[in-house]
Each structure stands twice: as C-alpha cells, then as structure tokens.
Design an enzyme around this catalytic site. Structure first.
Site, PDB file in Angstrom:
ATOM      1  N   LYS A  96      56.831  76.828 -31.210  1.00 16.09           N
ATOM      2  CA  LYS A  96      56.162  75.813 -30.441  1.00 16.09           C
ATOM      3  C   LYS A  96      56.764  75.683 -29.000  1.00 16.09           C
ATOM      4  CE  LYS A  96      52.799  72.789 -31.025  1.00 16.09           C
ATOM      5  NZ  LYS A  96      51.552  73.059 -32.199  1.00 16.09           N
TER       6      LYS A  96
HETATM    7  N1  GLU Z   1      48.227  74.410 -30.924  1.00 17.74           N
HETATM    8  C1  GLU Z   1      47.516  74.797 -31.880  1.00 17.74           C
HETATM    9  C2  GLU Z   1      48.272  74.161 -33.326  1.00 17.74           C
HETATM   10  O1  GLU Z   1      48.909  73.337 -33.294  1.00 17.74           O
HETATM   11  C3  GLU Z   1      47.251  76.105 -32.059  1.00 17.74           C
HETATM   12  C4  GLU Z   1      48.337  77.301 -32.242  1.00 17.74           C
HETATM   13  C5  GLU Z   1      47.858  78.527 -31.792  1.00 17.74           C
HETATM   14  O2  GLU Z   1      46.697  78.841 -31.584  1.00 17.74           O
HETATM   15  O3  GLU Z   1      48.971  79.322 -31.728  1.00 17.74           O
HETATM   16  O4  GLU Z   1      47.899  74.751 -34.356  1.00 17.74           O
END
Ligand code: GLU
Length: 400
Positions: A96
């Site tokens: 993240k």
């Molecule tokens: N931000 C989204 C999540 O928390 C998508 C992450 C992604 O598509 O890699 O799952």
C-alpha cells in the site's frame, strides 16, 4: 488500525495452531519506503510505500492521498492487502502507498507533479512483476496515468502493467471503476442467499457515496430491484427517506458536485453521518474511511448486516460489541475485494496485450467473488467463527 489488523491476524493464526514465529512472519512487512515529496520551495509531503508480502505474487495495492496518512496506517493497509489478495484467491501479494496530503488543496499542476514525483522515487522498487500500485482514497485514473507515464519514461516499460486503475485509453480495463462497488453487491447477494433471504425486500443505508459507495448503489439498483436504498451520506451529511431513493439520481447530483447537506426533494430528510449509522435498516454499507464505526460513536446498530466496503471501517472494539449482538459483518477483505480482483484482470490484459469486454470482466469478477464467499461460509461454519475470522483463516492457509 494496525493494532486491529494485527489482532485479527493473530487470532486467526492461533486458531490454526500457528506458533509465535510463524505469526511474527505474517505480521512483519518486507519493505517500507518512506520519503518526502517537495513541491516548489515551500511544500513538503510525507510519502510511503509499504510492501508487506510477495509470497503469492507481486506486491499489490492502492495509493491514497489523504492528510491523515501515516506510516502505521499504510503498514496496516499493506498488511490487509496481502490477506485480501490471498482470501480472494489471486496470485498477488500485498502493499500500500500513501501521501499525507489533502489533494483538494493542490492546484491541478501540483497534483500532477506530486503524482509524478511519487512514481519517480519508487520506480526502482515497483514494476509489473515486483509491485503494482493502483488507486485508493482520493486517487483516480488520471493520477495513475501520470504515474504510469513517469514510470515508463524512467524504465522504458511499454506494457503499462506497472499500475492498475488506468484510464480506458491508457491500458485500463472496462469495469475497473465500478469493480469495488459491484464486488460489494455480489458479496451481499451471496450472504443473503446463504441466509435464505435473497427474495426478501432489503433496506439499505450507504455511508460514503464516493467511488465505491455510489457504484454499489447504482449496480444494486440495476441488479436487485428488491433492495431499497433508504439513506446515503457524503463526508458532511446524509439523505434519508422512508421511500426508496433513486441511486442514479443521487449519483448524478454528486457527479455534478452537489453536497448532500443541500439536497432538496420532497420526502427526503437531511441527516448527520452519525444518524445514518443508527437507522432502522437491514443492511449498513460502510464505504467511507477506516474506523468509521468505533468505540466513541458505537451505538447498538439497528442493522443486522454490515458490509465493510471501506478498508477497516469497524474498529475492533466496535466489532466485538456488534458481533455479541448478533450483527453479521461481511469483512472488508472479502466485501471490497472486487477492486483488486479487476485490477488483477487489468494486469493480465496488459501482460497479454488483450482488451476484454465489460461482460467478460464482470463475469470473471463474479466468479472470484462467489468462490471467495463460498469459501468464507464454509470455513466460518466448519470452524464456528465470525466471517471476519474465517476470511483471515482462509488467507493464512494460502500465505503459510
Ligand atoms: N485500493 C483498492 C483496495 O484497497 C484496490 C487495490 C488494487 O487494485 O490494487 O483494495
């Protein structure tokens, strides 16, 4: 949020009989990139990318731009991503990113510079087979497009598989924008089926009518006429009516920049976000931010089902109290997995130089969501646990 994530993982790991060392291994992050992004001479923002685990595939997870982003939050979210991709059965790991910034206070050219500088700093550590970032809170296809372009300039990569959530004419996938909301609709439909309530009328309140909540509401309106949307909120107020609201109309109002506090329609009342949490509805959909329901604002919720569409929207203390009262909570790592599932499909299309129809993308999304939900109910029954613990058990089984 980090404490909550660690507590959940530890509890599920202990149930599986894992020892301290194995649990430590599940909690620790692989890499933590912490840096500063300067804009001009006067503005400086803290930036992060935490790579938690690549045991099942490249690190994968969004980038959020929010003033409250800090290292602990990004750590927690990166950790949850590894468990989300594992629980969803994807060949991906977890990571993240975030920048501690309020993007609404930046000029468009500053936002572009910030996005490009973020990608430039991280270029050596990310890439189609290393770490594939995506949008998250306050980031979108435009921001991702800038990052892809910057990454391509530095590395020469032409696949565009370095990021997902791109715009459609830049390697993005059909269905990606609606994916998290659509996945939430599938997750709720699977729960109702499991409970034998699929043909009953169901009343719903949605907290957070942004990228995720608005798609949840519009897809639900199209696919499930027996689900009635009675309330929705944005960050400062909500709308409530005893007669079903029109999700498409609300979506248009928001797209045009409207705020719910100024919404006017006969029979529609303006309520606070706090009121929305305690409405007499069957399902409360939490699609705003983490810890939205916590020890301070926790009141015995009227809803018998909570769908966690945001990441970590129910704090651990609130979770325990709600569970004691028999509220069924569909855990975030399943309920909101639709986004990363379609990110995975986008990444596959980029790598294979293919463009799939929206129908094909949605079919694949449904297949992953139904399988993840089936696995969830099976484990919860066999192990006699909450759905939350079952989701972590399923993920841990794949991660060890
Ligand atoms: N931000 C989204 C999540 O928390 C998508 C992450 C992604 O598509 O890699 O799952």
């Amino acid at each position: 949020m980090l404490e909550t994530a660690h507590a959940l993982i530890t509890r599920a790991a202990k149930r599986l009989g894992l020892g301290d060392e194995q649990i430590e291994g599940l909690l620790k992050t692989d890499h933590e990139h912490v840096f500063k992004i300067e804009l001009g001479s006067s503005k400086s923002f803290d930036a992060y990318r935490v790579q938690h685990s690549n045991k099942l595939g490249p690190y994968k997870g969004g980038i959020r731009f929010h003033p409250e982003v800090d290292l602990d939050e990004v750590r927690a979210l990166a950790t949850l991503m590894s468990f989300k991709t594992a629980a969803a059965g994807l060949p991906l790991g977890g990571g993240k990113g975030g920048v501690s910034v309020n993007p609404k206070e930046l000029k468009p050219e500053e936002l572009e510079e910030l996005s490009r500088k973020y990608a430039r700093y991280l270029a050596p550590y990310i890439g189609p087979d290393k770490d594939v970032p995506a949008p998250d809170v306050n980031t979108n296809a435009q921001i991702i497009d800038w990052m892809v372009d910057e990454y391509a300039k530095i590395t020469g990569d032409k696949t565009k598989a370095s990021f997902t959530g791109k715009s459609l004419n830049n390697g993005g996938s059909l269905g990606r924008d609606a994916a998290t909301g659509r996945g939430g609709v599938i997750a709720l439909a699977q729960l109702l089926k499991h409970l034998g309530r699929e043909s009953q009328d169901i009343t719903i309140a949605v907290q957070g009518f942004g990228n995720v909540g608005s798609f949840f509401a519009t897809v639900a309106a199209a696919d499930h006429p027996n689900w009635k949307l009675l309330a929705a909120s944005d960050s400062d107020a909500g709308v409530y009516s005893t007669e079903p609201l029109d999700a498409i109309e609300l979506d248009k109002y928001k797209q045009d920049g409207g705020r719910f506090r100024a919404y006017k329609k006969e029979g529609v009342h303006i309520i606070s976000n706090e009121d929305l949490l305690n409405l007499d509805v069957d399902v409360l959909v939490l699609a705003a931010l983490g810890d939205a329901v916590n020890q301070t604002n926790y009141k015995p919720s009227q809803a018998s089902i909570i769908l966690e569409l945001a990441n970590g929207p129910v704090s651990e203390a609130a979770f325990n109290k709600l569970s004691e009262r028999g509220v069924t909570i569909v855990p975030d790592i399943i309920a909101n997995a639709g986004g990363v599932i379609v990110s995975y499909l986008e990444w596959v299309q980029n790598k294979e130089s293919e463009h799939w129809s929206e129908e094909r993308v949605n079919e694949e999304l449904e297949r992953y969501m139904v399988k993840a939900s089936d696995d969830l109910y099976e484990t919860a029954e066999k192990q006699d646990t909450s759905l939350k613990e079952a989701a972590f058990i399923n993920a841990i089984r794949r991660l060890i």
